[in-house]
Design an enzyme around this catalytic site. Structure first.
Site, PDB file in Angstrom:
ATOM      1  N   ASP A  63     -13.778   5.922  42.845  1.00 52.45           N
ATOM      2  CA  ASP A  63     -14.527   4.920  43.592  1.00 52.45           C
ATOM      3  C   ASP A  63     -14.604   5.202  45.102  1.00 52.45           C
ATOM      4  O   ASP A  63     -15.376   6.038  45.543  1.00 52.45           O
ATOM      5  CB  ASP A  63     -13.936   3.536  43.279  1.00 52.45           C
ATOM      6  N   HIS A 110     -15.575  -1.644  36.982  1.00 51.72           N
ATOM      7  CA  HIS A 110     -14.582  -2.683  37.306  1.00 51.72           C
ATOM      8  C   HIS A 110     -14.416  -3.694  36.160  1.00 51.72           C
ATOM      9  O   HIS A 110     -13.399  -3.708  35.506  1.00 51.72           O
ATOM     10  CB  HIS A 110     -14.871  -3.406  38.635  1.00 51.72           C
TER      11      HIS A 110
HETATM   12  C1  NGQ Z   1     -19.911   0.064  46.801  1.00 55.55           C
HETATM   13  N1  NGQ Z   1     -17.702  -0.611  46.183  1.00 55.55           N
HETATM   14  O1  NGQ Z   1     -21.067   0.025  46.408  1.00 55.55           O
HETATM   15  O2  NGQ Z   1     -19.491   1.009  47.442  1.00 55.55           O
HETATM   16  C2  NGQ Z   1     -19.006  -1.095  46.504  1.00 55.55           C
HETATM   17  C3  NGQ Z   1     -18.959  -2.029  47.676  1.00 55.55           C
HETATM   18  C4  NGQ Z   1     -20.573  -3.869  47.133  1.00 55.55           C
HETATM   19  C5  NGQ Z   1     -16.955  -1.287  45.337  1.00 55.55           C
HETATM   20  N2  NGQ Z   1     -17.499  -2.343  44.804  1.00 55.55           N
HETATM   21  C6  NGQ Z   1     -20.241  -2.695  48.004  1.00 55.55           C
HETATM   22  N3  NGQ Z   1     -15.729  -0.925  45.045  1.00 55.55           N
HETATM   23  O3  NGQ Z   1     -20.020  -4.022  46.041  1.00 55.55           O
HETATM   24  O4  NGQ Z   1     -21.430  -4.632  47.541  1.00 55.55           O
HETATM   25 ZN    ZN Z   2     -18.175   1.394  43.411  1.00 60.98          ZN
END
Ligand code: NGQ
Ligand code: ZN
Length: 457
Positions: free
Chosen positions: A323, A272
């Protein structure tokens, strides 16, 4: 030795015609000959333009189980953080057999879309009570097997996950499945290396989840303990709130903190990196780290827009990732990446360094293939001797401009494609998709459907 004849192919030197590609028995490119003579019997003629396969640098396979199910506003303040609660509920329900079914089906969808390798940023380590499975890598190994069965190249990135936030709060109950400290991670890595010992297209790296979930001291400690070339991915600066929380807790912005305190270099991928200021942009670029951009998910979650032209002007490298796997298409990821820039700046054709000119599709595709290969630590992304034979054959019938040549092919595939423009996909010298069809797709669909029903129940 199998040989292919491409009517036209994207080589490191540019587009070339009548390209003969010789491939060794173990799936490596042995020779590439442009302008080859009309070939003999042992040469297979390909039915469209040939490209290097695309790397998908960032996937959480299990999240495919909730694709399309997080699009209702349940709370007027719906946000990334409320989405995350829905995602945690899905995470809680996915068992080892479910993960096998979801990931096999997903990897076939990725192959059909044109991804030939994927980085699985994997944190679903423990059972729903938070206890380790008998094999601490049980869930990771499911991904390894799914990749081997479906034929996609895999870089598995088991995640370190130690706390709920910058304030060092203990994990929430919904995060217990993710818990892994350095010691647990080392055991997962050992098991993974053993299970993957016969897989030539498997790489193993690590992923501190984020500076929220792992302190920068632990990130530095594990990174310095492992060999310098270890592939390391980390989520960073995705949401404004994360930047604010990091500033409040440490006095620094997340990318600033990471760059100052951890040995970030070319084997790192910063996932990101959406919210960055000019110094951070320059520092990431100078470190050689790859920015792992996930435009579809970043749009879906309301993250923001990565400053791509500024980053490219600094010489930065990027790859793309699916993602949350809400939509699977490298073509759409690249299109949205460019469109985000246009919407922010009120100008056109921005995915180039400031003083650059040229094809946007060509620039995006070349950069994402090269950055993606580097981020996954896989010997791919180039149609040249010594690289793995990971190739896409586009379907001219699916291009809005059937007679497109050279970079017009990429511009058309990315900006004017109604459907996936891919017909055939080869990984490591083996055709995995032919005529848009993967031989395992029907069985995978059946198993996937059954897994979704189990999860829903
Ligand atoms: C994840 N996803 O780990 O799946 C994360 C969400 C977080 C993204 N950041 C959970 N797109 O960041 O705590
Ligand atoms: Zn992620």
């Amino acid at each position: 030795m199998p040989s292919l004849l491409a009517p036209t192919a994207l080589l490191p030197s540019g587009w070339a015609r009548d390209v003969r590609i010789d491939i060794t028995e173990d799936g490596t490119i042995a020779a590439v000959t442009p302008g080859a003579e009309i070939a003999g019997d042992r040469v297979e003629r390909l039915g469209g333009p040939v490209l290097p396969g695309m790397a998908n640098v960032h996937s959480h396979a299990f999240q495919r189980a909730m694709a399309g199910l997080a699009e209702k506003r349940r709370d007027p303040a719906d946000s990334f953080w409320t989405w995350r609660e829905t995602m945690y509920r899905a995470a809680h329900a996915v068992g080892p057999d479910d993960l096998s079914a979801i990931s096999s089906h997903l990897f076939i969808e990725m192959l059909k879309a044109g991804y030939t390798s994927v980085g699985e940023f994997h944190y679903l380590h423990n059972d729903p009570n938070g206890a380790s499975y008998e094999d601490p890598a049980e869930m990771s190994v499911r991904l390894v097997h799914a990749a081997a069965e479906t034929g996609i190249g895999l870089t598995v990135l088991p995640v370190l996950y130690m706390r709920a936030g910058f304030d060092d709060a203990a994990l929430e109950p919904a995060q217990r499945r993710f818990a892994a400290d350095e010691e647990r991670l080392i055991r997962i890595l050992e098991s993974l290396r053993w299970h993957g010992r016969d897989s030539s297209s498997l790489r193993v790296g690590i992923a501190p989840h984020s500076l929220r979930a792992v302190s920068v001291d632990v990130v530095r400690h594990i990174a310095t303990a492992l060999p310098e070339e270890t592939t390391i991915h980390i989520h960073v600066a995705e949401q404004e709130r994360e930047v604010e929380d990091c500033l409040a807790a440490t006095g620094a912005r997340p990318v600033e903190l990471l760059m100052a305190e951890a040995p970030v270099g070319p084997s790192w991928c910063l996932i990101h990196a959406t919210h960055v200021v000019p110094d951070e942009i320059a520092d990431i670029a100078a470190s050689g780290a790859v920015a792992g951009l996930c435009p579809i998910t970043e749009a879906n979650l309301g993250d923001g827009v990565f400053p791509l032209s500024e980053f490219l002007t600094s010489g930065g490298r990027f790859g793309i990732g699916s993602d949350s796997n809400v939509t699977l298409s490298p073509w759409e990821e690249l299109r949205l990446l460019e469109y985000g820039q246009r919407l922010v700046h009120g100008r056109r054709c921005l995915s180039l360094p400031d003083d650059g000119v040229g094809s946007i599709g060509g620039s995006l595709f070349r950069a994402a293939v090269a950055g993606g290969a580097a981020a996954l630590g896989q010997p791919v992304g180039v149609i040249a001797e010594g690289f793995r034979a990971d190739l896409l054959v586009l379907d001219p019938a699916k291009l809005a401009q059937p007679d497109a040549e050279e970079d017009d092919i990429l511009d058309t595939a990315i900006f004017a494609g109604a459907a996936l423009p891919v017909r055939d996909v080869m990984v490591g010298g083996i055709w995995r998709v032919r005529g848009g069809f993967h031989p395992g797709e029907e069985a995978a669909r059946t198993a996937f459907t059954a897994a979704l029903r189990r999860i829903a129940a």
